[in-house]
Design a protein around this motif. Structure first.
Motif, short mmCIF file in Angstrom:
data_model
loop_
_atom_site.label_atom_id
_atom_site.label_comp_id
_atom_site.label_asym_id
_atom_site.label_seq_id
_atom_site.Cartn_x
_atom_site.Cartn_y
_atom_site.Cartn_z
N GLY A 1 -12.93 -84.79 -101.46
CA GLY A 1 -11.98 -84.07 -102.59
C GLY A 1 -11.93 -85.45 -103.88
O GLY A 1 -11.62 -85.40 -104.53
N ALA A 2 -11.83 -86.86 -103.00
CA ALA A 2 -10.93 -88.03 -103.74
C ALA A 2 -12.60 -88.43 -104.46
O ALA A 2 -12.38 -88.74 -106.33
N LEU A 3 -14.09 -88.34 -104.04
CA LEU A 3 -14.68 -88.48 -104.90
C LEU A 3 -14.95 -87.41 -106.69
O LEU A 3 -15.52 -87.77 -107.07
N ILE A 4 -14.68 -86.58 -106.24
CA ILE A 4 -15.00 -85.31 -107.56
C ILE A 4 -13.95 -85.52 -108.25
O ILE A 4 -14.25 -85.54 -109.62
N SER A 5 -12.87 -85.72 -107.65
CA SER A 5 -11.73 -86.11 -108.85
C SER A 5 -11.93 -87.27 -109.43
O SER A 5 -11.44 -87.80 -110.59
N CYS A 6 -12.34 -88.67 -108.78
CA CYS A 6 -12.67 -89.58 -109.27
C CYS A 6 -13.57 -89.51 -110.30
O CYS A 6 -13.58 -90.06 -111.77
N ILE A 7 -15.51 -88.83 -110.38
CA ILE A 7 -15.73 -88.49 -111.11
C ILE A 7 -15.68 -88.00 -112.55
O ILE A 7 -15.61 -88.14 -113.64
N ALA A 8 -14.29 -87.04 -112.28
CA ALA A 8 -13.65 -86.50 -112.75
C ALA A 8 -12.63 -87.22 -114.14
O ALA A 8 -12.50 -86.74 -115.24
N PHE A 9 -11.52 -88.52 -113.37
CA PHE A 9 -11.15 -89.20 -113.70
C PHE A 9 -11.84 -89.50 -114.90
O PHE A 9 -11.27 -90.12 -116.33
N VAL A 10 -13.09 -90.25 -114.56
CA VAL A 10 -13.79 -90.69 -115.03
C VAL A 10 -14.72 -90.43 -116.36
O VAL A 10 -14.39 -91.11 -117.51
N MET A 11 -14.84 -89.23 -116.05
CA MET A 11 -15.11 -88.28 -117.93
C MET A 11 -14.05 -88.21 -118.17
O MET A 11 -14.91 -87.03 -119.19
N ALA B 1 -12.78 -82.89 -118.13
CA ALA B 1 -12.79 -82.71 -116.66
C ALA B 1 -11.91 -82.11 -115.69
O ALA B 1 -11.35 -82.84 -115.03
N THR B 2 -10.64 -81.59 -116.41
CA THR B 2 -9.56 -81.74 -116.20
C THR B 2 -9.44 -80.48 -114.95
O THR B 2 -8.74 -80.82 -113.66
N VAL B 3 -9.82 -79.80 -115.09
CA VAL B 3 -10.13 -78.23 -113.87
C VAL B 3 -11.42 -79.11 -113.31
O VAL B 3 -10.44 -79.07 -112.05
N LEU B 4 -12.11 -80.23 -113.19
CA LEU B 4 -12.73 -80.51 -112.11
C LEU B 4 -11.82 -81.28 -111.28
O LEU B 4 -12.17 -81.85 -110.13
N PHE B 5 -10.94 -82.02 -112.05
CA PHE B 5 -10.28 -82.73 -111.27
C PHE B 5 -9.00 -81.82 -110.50
O PHE B 5 -9.08 -81.85 -109.23
N ILE B 6 -8.72 -81.27 -111.12
CA ILE B 6 -8.06 -80.58 -109.93
C ILE B 6 -8.38 -79.62 -108.70
O ILE B 6 -8.16 -79.52 -107.80
N VAL B 7 -10.01 -79.46 -109.07
CA VAL B 7 -10.92 -78.62 -107.73
C VAL B 7 -11.26 -80.13 -106.97
O VAL B 7 -10.50 -79.43 -106.03
N GLY B 8 -11.47 -81.08 -107.20
CA GLY B 8 -11.24 -82.31 -106.01
C GLY B 8 -10.44 -82.31 -105.43
O GLY B 8 -9.66 -82.48 -104.23
N VAL B 9 -8.60 -82.64 -105.93
CA VAL B 9 -7.18 -81.89 -105.07
C VAL B 9 -7.12 -81.18 -104.22
O VAL B 9 -6.47 -81.09 -103.17
N GLY B 10 -8.13 -80.17 -105.55
CA GLY B 10 -7.71 -78.84 -104.78
C GLY B 10 -8.55 -78.55 -102.60
O GLY B 10 -7.98 -78.60 -102.43
N VAL B 11 -9.41 -79.54 -103.35
CA VAL B 11 -10.79 -79.30 -101.60
C VAL B 11 -9.96 -80.81 -100.91
O VAL B 11 -9.67 -80.99 -99.71
#
Length: 91
Positions: free
Chosen positions: A39-49, A53-63
């Protein structure tokens, strides 16, 4: 008379190294840590994008939240350190 204050000295008990403390080496702990890292990896990638990629960031936090729930649930189910599902029955 001098006003010397008595220095408090704390005496530490010797550490008993013969007792195994378990460091959380269990399926419940690994599931919690692994899921949270993904989940942290997904959020970090979304943050850099960026903002697209706000939805992807929220998905990472959800994971990560799922991982935080998964660990205690697995521990309660007997997959934690010393849990009933991990005891060797000799078979």
């Amino acid at each position: 008379m001098s006003n010397k204050s008595a220095a408090s000295v704390s005496v530490q008990e010797p550490v008993d190294h013969s007792v195994e403390i378990g460091h959380g080496n269990s399926p419940a702990a690994w599931a919690l840590v692994g899921t949270t890292l993904i989940g942290a990896l997904i959020s970090c990638i979304a943050f850099v994008m960026g903002s697209e990629a706000t939805v992807l960031f929220i998905v990472g936090v959800g994971v990560m939240v799922v991982g935080l729930i998964l660990g205690p649930v697995l521990r309660a189910a007997g997959y934690g350190v010393g849990g009933s599902k991990l005891k060797n029955t000799g078979h």
